[in-house]
Design a protein around this motif. Structure first.
Motif, PDB file in Angstrom:
ATOM      1  N   ARG A 155       0.671  -1.323   0.171  1.00 12.37           N
ATOM      2  CA  ARG A 155       0.024  -0.063   0.004  1.00 12.37           C
ATOM      3  C   ARG A 155       0.923   1.338   0.060  1.00 12.37           C
ATOM      4  O   ARG A 155       0.309   2.319  -0.594  1.00 12.37           O
ATOM      5  N   ALA A 156       2.092   1.127   0.631  1.00 12.14           N
ATOM      6  CA  ALA A 156       2.909   2.267   0.665  1.00 12.14           C
ATOM      7  C   ALA A 156       3.924   2.641  -0.537  1.00 12.14           C
ATOM      8  O   ALA A 156       4.645   3.481  -0.668  1.00 12.14           O
ATOM      9  N   GLY A 157       3.423   1.721  -1.513  1.00 11.42           N
ATOM     10  CA  GLY A 157       4.201   1.857  -2.921  1.00 11.42           C
ATOM     11  C   GLY A 157       5.687   1.151  -2.883  1.00 11.42           C
ATOM     12  O   GLY A 157       6.281   1.510  -3.686  1.00 11.42           O
ATOM     13  N   ARG A 158       5.727  -0.013  -2.063  1.00  9.86           N
ATOM     14  CA  ARG A 158       6.832  -0.826  -1.752  1.00  9.86           C
ATOM     15  C   ARG A 158       8.183   0.213  -1.752  1.00  9.86           C
ATOM     16  O   ARG A 158       9.006   0.254  -2.564  1.00  9.86           O
ATOM     17  N   PRO A 159       8.121   0.972  -0.520  1.00  5.41           N
ATOM     18  CA  PRO A 159       9.150   1.872  -0.315  1.00  5.41           C
ATOM     19  C   PRO A 159      10.585   1.310   0.076  1.00  5.41           C
ATOM     20  O   PRO A 159      11.444   2.303   0.092  1.00  5.41           O
ATOM     21  N   PHE A 160      10.839   0.091   0.158  1.00  3.78           N
ATOM     22  CA  PHE A 160      12.203  -0.566   0.400  1.00  3.78           C
ATOM     23  C   PHE A 160      11.973  -1.892  -0.117  1.00  3.78           C
ATOM     24  O   PHE A 160      11.249  -2.289  -0.588  1.00  3.78           O
ATOM     25  N   ASP A 161      13.440  -2.498  -0.199  1.00  4.44           N
ATOM     26  CA  ASP A 161      13.624  -3.688  -0.668  1.00  4.44           C
ATOM     27  C   ASP A 161      12.597  -4.701  -0.097  1.00  4.44           C
ATOM     28  O   ASP A 161      12.521  -4.949   1.023  1.00  4.44           O
TER      29      ASP A 161
END
Length: 282
Positions: A159-165
């Motif tokens: 939901r957060a836009g895949r902000p980390f690996d």
């Protein structure tokens, strides 16, 4: 009284707006209930309204009104359990008001101002005092919290836009599935014991504030300290905090490392996520 701008994020939800709108009346009720003279609120609180004040006898106090949530649910109970041993004293608690009074730390300088190694000296002595035997209920268990984190971690990441690996998500879920069932002795944990949540005081040189309590093994208790960028930013600083505290406190370094990865990912913050990446390779 002006409400600190750091609480503005609460306006995004109906629950938050309702809580903010009710604060003036709630503050007035607290003033009458405990005969308080209040100053202006501390500007740095993010999930609560905290206001310094005095009682009729001149005692300096802090009025705390937390926004209701999972992490703050048992805060007053944890302070009562510690009874001033290494943490601020709980002076009054009124659940009907959703507010409590604690002793004020004066001068209130954060431990992070001392530098990393002095801070670790303090924390190495403070942590064992806070790790008192405790049970769930009344507190929430680390196992339950780990299960709750795992239940929505991947969804939140998407939901957060895949902000980390993605490998951090996978690593955290692996920890949350494997470690809870093999824990050591359960104790009361302060799961947000970073460098700005220990303050200089008069009754003792340093006192912990703002617990977000859980009951679980001691190794988890290192996570907020290892992650505390207030004590120094950089891979070497993070490794030093992990190595030193695990060694001095006789803890399983690998379990402490893994718990820090899991909680840091579950509590996702742009300021912390790089630390979780470093910890994967430590």
């Amino acid at each position: 009284m002006d409400i600190p701008e750091r609480l503005a994020w609460l306006r995004a939800s109906s629950e938050g707006r309702s809580w903010l709108e009710g604060l003036p009346a709630r503050i007035n009720r607290c003033v009458g209930r405990w005969n308080l003279s209040l100053g202006g609120p501390f500007p740095t609180a993010y999930t609560s309204l905290t206001i310094p004040g005095r009682r009729l006898d001149g005692t300096e106090v802090v009025l705390k009104i937390p926004f209701p949530g999972r992490e703050s649910e048992h805060e007053a109970l944890a302070l009562s359990h510690w009874d001033g041993d290494g943490a601020v004293k709980l002076l009054e608690d009124d659940r009907s008001l959703g507010a409590f009074l604690i002793e004020r730390c004066v001068p209130g300088t954060p431990l992070s101002n001392t530098g990393q190694d002095v801070a670790l000296d303090v924390l190495s002595s403070l942590l064992p005092r806070l790790w008192k035997p405790a049970t769930d209920p009344p507190f929430r268990s680390l196992a339950d919290e780990a299960s709750w984190w795992a239940s929505h971690l991947r969804e939140n990441w998407e939901r957060a836009g895949r902000p980390f690996d993605k490998r951090l998500v996978d690593a955290a879920l692996d920890v949350l599935g494997s470690l809870p069932g093999s824990q050591g002795e359960p104790v009361l944990l302060h799961q947000d014991l970073h460098g700005d949540n220990v303050l200089a005081a008069q009754r003792e040189p340093w006192l912990a504030i703002d617990p977000k309590p859980l009951v679980g093994e001691r190794e988890f208790g290192l996570a907020p300290v290892v992650r505390s960028f207030e004590l120094g930013v950089g891979r070497n600083e993070v490794r030093h905090r992990l190595d030193r505290l695990a060694s001095e406190l006789g803890l399983d370094r690998e379990r402490a490392r893994l718990w820090c990865v899991a909680q840091t990912v579950a509590w996702y913050s742009p300021w912390h996520i790089e630390i979780a990446t470093w910890l994967l390779d430590m």
